[in-house]
Each structure stands twice: as C-alpha cells, then as structure tokens.
Design an enzyme around this catalytic site. Structure first.
Site, PDB file in Angstrom:
ATOM      1  N   CYS A  78       0.847  -1.184   0.000  1.00 15.68           N
ATOM      2  CA  CYS A  78       0.000   0.000   0.000  1.00 15.68           C
ATOM      3  C   CYS A  78       0.890   1.244   0.000  1.00 15.68           C
ATOM      4  O   CYS A  78       1.756   1.384   0.863  1.00 15.68           O
ATOM      5  CB  CYS A  78      -0.907  -0.030   1.229  1.00 15.68           C
ATOM      6  N   GLU A  79       0.681   2.117  -0.959  1.00 17.97           N
ATOM      7  CA  GLU A  79       1.531   3.302  -1.026  1.00 17.97           C
ATOM      8  C   GLU A  79       1.211   4.319   0.071  1.00 17.97           C
ATOM      9  O   GLU A  79       1.998   5.228   0.320  1.00 17.97           O
ATOM     10  CB  GLU A  79       1.459   3.958  -2.401  1.00 17.97           C
ATOM     11  N   HIS A  80       0.076   4.169   0.728  1.00 19.13           N
ATOM     12  CA  HIS A  80      -0.276   5.104   1.794  1.00 19.13           C
ATOM     13  C   HIS A  80       0.372   4.759   3.130  1.00 19.13           C
ATOM     14  O   HIS A  80       0.639   5.652   3.937  1.00 19.13           O
ATOM     15  CB  HIS A  80      -1.799   5.154   1.977  1.00 19.13           C
ATOM     16  N   HIS A  81       0.593   3.456   3.383  1.00 17.36           N
ATOM     17  CA  HIS A  81       1.127   3.040   4.683  1.00 17.36           C
ATOM     18  C   HIS A  81       2.367   2.151   4.588  1.00 17.36           C
ATOM     19  O   HIS A  81       2.950   1.804   5.597  1.00 17.36           O
ATOM     20  CB  HIS A  81       0.045   2.279   5.478  1.00 17.36           C
ATOM     21  N   GLN A 120      -4.649  -0.801  -5.102  1.00 21.96           N
ATOM     22  CA  GLN A 120      -5.334  -1.905  -5.791  1.00 21.96           C
ATOM     23  C   GLN A 120      -6.061  -1.405  -7.036  1.00 21.96           C
ATOM     24  O   GLN A 120      -6.034  -2.051  -8.088  1.00 21.96           O
ATOM     25  CB  GLN A 120      -6.320  -2.584  -4.840  1.00 21.96           C
ATOM     26  N   HIS A 148      -6.147  -6.044   2.771  1.00 22.65           N
ATOM     27  CA  HIS A 148      -5.195  -4.961   3.011  1.00 22.65           C
ATOM     28  C   HIS A 148      -4.793  -4.914   4.476  1.00 22.65           C
ATOM     29  O   HIS A 148      -5.642  -4.754   5.352  1.00 22.65           O
ATOM     30  CB  HIS A 148      -5.823  -3.622   2.600  1.00 22.65           C
ATOM     31  N   CYS A 150      -3.387  -2.585   5.920  1.00 22.48           N
ATOM     32  CA  CYS A 150      -3.662  -1.265   6.499  1.00 22.48           C
ATOM     33  C   CYS A 150      -5.064  -1.219   7.103  1.00 22.48           C
ATOM     34  O   CYS A 150      -5.359  -0.340   7.903  1.00 22.48           O
ATOM     35  CB  CYS A 150      -3.468  -0.155   5.467  1.00 22.48           C
TER      36      CYS A 150
END
Length: 187
Positions: A78-81, A120, A148, A150
């Site tokens: 995940c590019e956010h976390h 995704q 996920h 996250c």
C-alpha cells in the site's frame, strides 16, 4: 532505470528503529536494516519494469472467444502506509482476429504492476489498459480481490475483509451479459 539505493534504505530503517525507541545495535536488530533493504529491492522490483513488455510477443490462433486466467496470486505494498496487501487477480479478454498472449504473460503483468508502492485500483486499471493497448482485444475485464493489512493491523482493524476492484474495457464496458459470463466463470 533507477537503481535502488540500498545504503539509503538501511540508514532510513536504522533511523526508524531509533525513532520508535529501539536499539539498532541490539543483537536481533543488527542486520535488520540490511535485510529490509534487500526485501525492498525484491518487493519493489516492478518499479523499473514496464508491463507492456510482456505483450510484445503474441500468437495468432483461430480463437476469438473468452480467455480467462483466474486466481492469480499477488502481493503488493500500500503506497499510503507501506504495509502489504495481497489477494488474487482474475483477467479475461476476448482476442481480436485471433491475437492471443501467452497465459503466463497475464500473471507476469499483474506481478510486475503489483511490485511497486501501489493502490489496488491502479493495478486493476493498469493491467486492463496495457492489455487493451498491446493486444487490441475486443474487450478486457479485470477483477482483483485483496486483503489490506492497512485495514487489518491498524486503523479499523478488520481482518478478513476483502476489497474487490473491477475494470471493464471494450465490449465489457456495455455488455452486461458478457460481464455476467466472466463473473460466473470466476466463481
């Protein structure tokens, strides 16, 4: 192609360990920065690979009906976390004029696209768009189901929940019967 700076990753991991109150000189952590750097090189190796590459070689067969490869396992970050998500991709397409790709190329496109900091939704659309551009099929339908971390290990903390994304291109955008056929084959 940009080379990964493993030394910089090692320094960053050391800083993270220090920032959370750990001792990077503790026996169990001595090699952790180096291991994480090597892992990141592997997990993010798709950054320098264009998935179009897998569709440069095609075959001409007398086949103009559905081709479906389902249950393609993948993992991504995940590019956010920067925590993993993982699941299965299902890819269907209808060849135009008998132009088909090797079956493993569909799986390779998913794997390469997933091996970068990612969403995704972007994996789903990238695979569909690349296939449309390179194969010019009648249509492409991509379904991805993933769990996920996250959402599992932080935040809402709901293990077992799955996210499903779909992308329809070509005939699948407007033909409900064709989409329903693919969904029934996937199940």
């Amino acid at each position: 192609m940009t080379e990964m700076d493993l030394g910089k990753i090692e320094k960053a991991v050391t800083m993270i360990l220090e920032a959370i109150g750990e001792d990077p000189e503790r026996e169990g952590l001595l090699e952790t920065p180096k291991r994480v750097a090597k892992m990141y090189a592997e997990v993010f190796e798709g950054l320098n690979i264009d998935p179009k590459h897998y569709f440069e070689t095609v075959f001409h067969e007398n086949h103009n009906e559905v081709v479906l490869v389902k249950d393609i396992p993948f993992h991504s970050m995940c590019e956010h976390h920067l925590v993993p998500f993982y699941g299965h991709a299902h890819i269907a397409y209808i060849p135009r004029d008998g132009v088909v790709a090797g079956l493993s190329k569909l799986a390779r496109a998913v794997e390469t696209t997933a091996k970068r900091p990612q969403l995704q939704e972007r994996i789903t659309s990238t695979v569909a768009d690349v296939m449309m551009e390179m194969l010019n099929p009648v249509g492409v339908y991509v379904v991805i189901e993933a769990e996920h971390m996250c959402m599992t290990m932080r935040g809402i903390k709901k293990p077992g929940s799955k996210t499903v994304t779909t992308v329809a291109r070509g005939i699948y955008e407007h033909d409900d019967v064709k989409r329903a056929e693919i969904l029934s084959l996937i199940k």
